[in-house]
Design a protein around this motif. Structure first.
Motif, PDB file in Angstrom:
ATOM      1  N   ARG A  53      26.610 -63.163  51.181  1.00  0.00           N
ATOM      2  CA  ARG A  53      27.231 -63.673  52.407  1.00  0.00           C
ATOM      3  C   ARG A  53      26.695 -65.043  52.812  1.00  0.00           C
ATOM      4  O   ARG A  53      27.385 -65.808  53.477  1.00  0.00           O
ATOM      5  N   SER A  61      35.659 -63.517  59.166  1.00  0.00           N
ATOM      6  CA  SER A  61      36.142 -62.319  58.473  1.00  0.00           C
ATOM      7  C   SER A  61      35.674 -60.998  59.071  1.00  0.00           C
ATOM      8  O   SER A  61      36.194 -59.946  58.703  1.00  0.00           O
ATOM      9  N   LYS A  62      34.702 -60.995  59.984  1.00  0.00           N
ATOM     10  CA  LYS A  62      34.077 -59.742  60.404  1.00  0.00           C
ATOM     11  C   LYS A  62      35.078 -58.728  60.954  1.00  0.00           C
ATOM     12  O   LYS A  62      35.105 -57.556  60.527  1.00  0.00           O
ATOM     13  N   PHE A  65      37.341 -57.254  58.134  1.00  0.00           N
ATOM     14  CA  PHE A  65      36.701 -56.293  57.238  1.00  0.00           C
ATOM     15  C   PHE A  65      36.273 -55.027  57.986  1.00  0.00           C
ATOM     16  O   PHE A  65      36.271 -53.936  57.403  1.00  0.00           O
ATOM     17  N   ARG A 103      30.848 -57.858  48.640  1.00  0.00           N
ATOM     18  CA  ARG A 103      29.604 -57.924  49.411  1.00  0.00           C
ATOM     19  C   ARG A 103      29.879 -57.884  50.919  1.00  0.00           C
ATOM     20  O   ARG A 103      29.048 -57.385  51.692  1.00  0.00           O
ATOM     21  N   TYR A 104      31.015 -58.399  51.335  1.00  0.00           N
ATOM     22  CA  TYR A 104      31.364 -58.320  52.753  1.00  0.00           C
ATOM     23  C   TYR A 104      31.787 -56.909  53.145  1.00  0.00           C
ATOM     24  O   TYR A 104      31.572 -56.482  54.288  1.00  0.00           O
TER      25      TYR A 104
END
Length: 355
Positions: A53, A61-62, A65, A103-104
């Motif tokens: 990240r 993007s939080k 996702f 990874r996110y």
């Protein structure tokens, strides 16, 4: 909640539901696509396996996702994300993008005993899958391929689950014919079997012998017992791959299944086919599936290299931070069964397997 109770919630669906209510289809927000573009440039020269990240920033993007993970864990158990233009990126850039997205979403897990965190799913040619993942012969002397070997062929894949919370597939290229993804709610299969044949349902709530044949080598034992259906805190986990069950039956020291257990396994596959729906990938589509509550399969496919229609997907296995707690007896396969903890994946061989 006992194993004789019906499961409730958005995880219980059939194919018609998914066609009529595409809540599982999500589009990348334009801001996130712009940030992916910028991050691809900033990460040039960094190996895809070193992407995280920090070196692949997606600051907008939080919320997106979080919504994806919520649908996977507490919704239908599946998500298709659209909008990534794979034609804009070369192969290594796509690897960096896909690993960054993983990874996110969660923690990438090992997919085989060779320590691969990303696998290209395509027709590897005759014999390659068997060499990589293993093959043996059945009672009639016919070649018996491991699950991993079958994945690298153009043949049909039966309904199954992978050994991770979430399996993610990024479609880079699609075949000229076939390669259709088949998805079924294991919670619906659970309920339908409980309603129609509670006697068979009860058998799948009890241990069934499995083999670690091929890609699962690396565990402490070559064989292990695990129920097909397990429930904890009202949430299902169904780990199922008929290949590992069939292979275990070829071993002399393994308990043989009863006729009723064979009937229960056949019924599971019949119900999955009855309740499923089909989805064909387009290049750029991302499919994410919660293995605890979704069975997936695939129709056979045929490539046409001359037109650039040779099917290739990039696969990640993910452990996600909002994952469910699993029954205690599932530790033999998953490791830590606590909710939200990294678990699953393929144990890396440190000592020879024993029976």
């Amino acid at each position: 909640m006992s194993s004789a109770d019906y499961l409730q919630g958005a995880c219980v669906w059939n194919g018609v539901d998914m066609y009529d209510n595409p809540r599982w289809v999500k589009d990348f927000p334009p801001a996130v696509l712009d940030e992916i573009d910028l991050a691809v440039g900033k990460s040039a020269g960094i190996a895809w396996a070193e992407i995280d990240r920090d070196n692949f920033p997606l600051p907008s993007s939080k919320a997106f996702f979080d919504d994806v993970r919520e649908e996977l864990e507490n919704g239908s158990g599946m998500v298709k994300i659209r909008g990534l233009d794979v034609g804009r990126y070369d192969h290594e850039q796509l690897r960096r993008i896909w690993y960054a997205l993983g990874r996110y979403l969660g923690t990438p897990m090992f997919q085989n005993r060779r320590g691969e965190l990303m696998r290209e799913i395509k027709d590897e040619g005759a014999g390659v899958g068997a060499k990589l993942y293993g093959a043996t012969v059945d009672a009639s002397g016919k070649e018996f391929l491991s699950s991993g070997a079958r994945t690298l062929s153009p043949g049909e894949l039966r309904f199954h689950t992978d050994r991770c919370d979430v399996v993610g597939l990024l479609c880079v290229r699609q075949a000229s014919v076939g390669g259709v993804s088949k998805l079924a709610s294991s919670a619906t299969v659970y309920n339908e079997m409980l309603k129609r044949r509670p006697d068979l349902h009860a058998l799948l709530c009890k241990p069934i012998p499995r083999s670690r044949f091929g890609e699962e080598a690396g565990g402490q034992y070559v064989t292990y017992d695990l129920p097909v259906f397990g429930v904890r805190d009202g949430k299902l986990t169904s780990h199922f791959s008929l290949t590992y069950i069939e292979n275990a039956q070829l071993l002399s020291n393994v308990r043989k299944l009863t006729d009723a257990e064979h009937e229960a396994l056949r019924m599971l596959l019949q119900l999955a086919q009855e309740q499923c729906f089909e989805m064909r990938f387009a290049p750029g589509d991302i499919q994410l599936l919660n293995n605890h509550i979704v069975y997936h399969g695939r129709t056979a496919f045929k490539d046409d290299v001359t037109t650039g229609q040779d099917r290739m997907l990039m696969r990640l296995w993910l452990s996600v931070p909002n994952s469910r707690a699993l029954p205690e007896d599932h530790a033999i396969l998953w490791g830590d069964v606590s909710g939200g903890m990294p678990h699953g994946g393929i144990a890396q061989p440190a000592t020879p397997c024993v029976t």
